[in-house]
Design a protein around this motif. Structure first.
Motif: not given
Length: 528
Positions: A10, A12, A243-245, A266-267, A269-272, A501
């Motif tokens: 994960r 960004a 974020r919720d896909e 924050t990002s 930790e996300e797939e963004i 994404s």
């Protein structure tokens, strides 16, 4: 909602458009896959489905479902053939522009797209002449002729080297004469175009479903089979959907706080991924000359002397926009800093002197209007900051009012607002397009501004020059006139942010020079 398997790592990716284009490889190209539509979120919904009525961000949808004679393939900064096979000025004075159409063009319903359809489409823009609509782009057009099935000739009433840029705007979308009246807007909510996609369904303010148009003939290489656009009221809800896909990509309307959050911890930790680039969109105030207070030049000058652009950019937009001191943004030939040169830093004392010299000694009552659902979630905060700045001076008594975009447009076209906010996404990347649309009896604001030196001298002179590097003097003089009149007050210049994404490719290619999204460039990655 849709869910897909994702890579376990994960991260960004944050990169500039320029670095991506030169091959950093973060967003590699993909191929169309039958995995359902790519879903795009935006806060900017169309105001109409008829190209003859729109001079706003409805063009985002139009670019993808209609076709124009000329357009912008990836990497192009000047218009290239799309529905046309070729186009060129056929005279030395830039007054006769001739296009030959591609063979076998069809509308999505199977109807023939020929030269008569092109003539019909352009003529109806001028015939219907919607107030604040795109007819203002065609001021140099004398007449259109269709001497044969595949030949269209435009005769101009004066030299205009920018005319090919005008033909490349979605306002000049080609429509079917059988379903679009010559003298009235289409009212049934239907769409017949010849673009890369057809509009399968549309729910105003909520969703547009686009599917591949198998009859399309043009330059676009579609990397997906379908796109769904979902319209949101605010950035927070839109980013949550990402974020919720529930959406694959968000564009237009990302709030500054959300951009900063996506850039930060924050990002990670996300797939963004966040694609960032320089923008040419601008934000500005418009003063109504018929209003008893906004119509006074001293009042407008005093506002210009007080407004603190840097505070707006930092406090409201968290430095995701840049202060702007002319109507022509940085990065374009002809940009100046006229408002800073004439007014310098914000000064209450100087503003007071401007007002008292004209006998104005009591606080000036001003009503400032803004739209609630067009330019992003910060608009209300921006106007509260403007209110704070003006009232803190002790020189103004400010009232704020707002409306949704559709009724907001109707209001300013009727001259109801003393002062109102607007944003501008360019029709084409030239200084002309940051001056010409706002002046003249008929303009994009619906508020006549007869700046005759600009309309009768400077713009015609600049349009004789095919080499746009030779028009700096004309645009510098035009901008000084705008500074002197203070009918328009530039506030800031935007940057472009696309959040997507990790499995979406093509975001770095998808924006044309007018920052309109070419949705056919988007695809899903096929491997990790």
């Amino acid at each position: 909602m849709f869910k897909r398997n994702r890579c376990l790592r994960r991260v960004a990716a944050i990169a500039s458009i320029s670095s991506l284009v030169t091959g950093c490889g973060v967003l590699s190209s993909g191929t169309p896959e039958d995995e359902g539509p790519i879903v795009i979120g935006t806060t900017s919904s169309p105001s109409t489905l008829d190209p003859a009525a729109s001079w706003d961000s409805s063009w985002e949808l139009f670019r993808n479902i209609y076709q124009t004679l000329l357009s912008y393939p990836v990497g192009a900064s000047t218009p290239q053939p799309d529905a046309a096979k070729s186009c060129e000025f056929s005279d030395s004075s830039n007054q006769v522009f001739r296009c030959e159409l591609r063979e076998g063009l069809k509308f999505s319903d199977g109807g023939t797209l020929d030269a008569k359809a092109v003539k019909h489409s352009i003529d109806r823009v001028r015939e219907i002449k919607v107030n604040g609509g795109p007819a203002g782009l065609l001021g140099s057009l004398e007449r259109v002729q269709a001497p044969s099935e595949r030949e269209v000739v435009f005769y101009l009433n004066k030299p205009d080297a920018t005319f090919p840029f005008v033909l490349a705007t979605p306002a000049m979308s080609i429509v079917d004469p059988d379903t679009y009246p010559a003298d009235a807007l289409r009212e049934d909510g239907g769409v017949v175009g010849s673009g890369p996609y057809t509009l399968r369904s549309y729910e105003e303010g909520k969703e547009a479903e686009l599917v591949r148009n198998d009859r399309y003939k043009g330059y676009a290489e579609r990397r997906n089979n379908a796109v769904t656009i979902r319209y949101f009221q605010d950035s927070g809800t839109m980013v949550k959907a990402l974020r919720d896909e529930q959406v694959d990509l968000t564009y237009r309307g990302l709030a500054a706080g959300d951009v900063v959050d996506l850039q930060g911890k924050t990002s990670k930790e996300e797939e963004i991924q966040l694609v960032e680039g320089t923008g040419t969109d601008i934000n500005y105030l418009v003063f109504n000359p018929k209003d008893p207070w906004a119509g006074k030049k001293a009042v407008r000058r005093a506002v210009a002397q007080i407004v603190d652009r840097a505070a707006i950019a930092h406090k409201v937009y968290k430095d995701t926009v840049d202060p702007l001191y002319s109507m022509v943004p940085k990065g374009l030939t002809g940009h100046t800093t006229g408002f800073f040169d004439d007014y310098g830093d914000p000064s209450v004392d100087k503003a007071r002197q401007i007002l008292t010299s004209e006998g104005i000694t009591e606080p000036v009552p001003l009503t400032l209007w803004y739209t609630t659902d067009r330019y992003g979630s910060e608009t209300a905060l921006e106007f509260k900051e403007l209110e704070r700045q003006l009232e803190a001076s002790g020189l103004f008594d400010v009232t704020l009012k707002s409306r949704p975009w559709k009724t907001y447009v109707e209001g300013y076209q009727k001259g109801e607002y003393p002062v109102f906010g607007r944003g501008w996404f360019p029709d084409f990347p030239d200084a002309d397009n940051f001056i010409a649309p706002f002046v003249g009896k008929q303009n994009a604001l619906g508020t006549p501004y007869e700046a005759t030196k600009i309309t009768n001298d400077l713009l015609p002179s600049s349009r004789r020059e095919s080499d746009r590097g030779n028009v700096v003097k004309q645009f510098e003089e035009a901008q000084q006139i705008l500074v002197d009149d203070v009918r328009l007050l530039p506030l800031w210049q935007g940057r472009q942010y696309v959040a997507a994404s990790r499995d979406i490719s093509g975001a770095e290619r998808a924006l044309d020079p007018s920052t309109i999204m070419m949705m056919w460039e988007l695809s899903r990655k096929t491997s990790w």
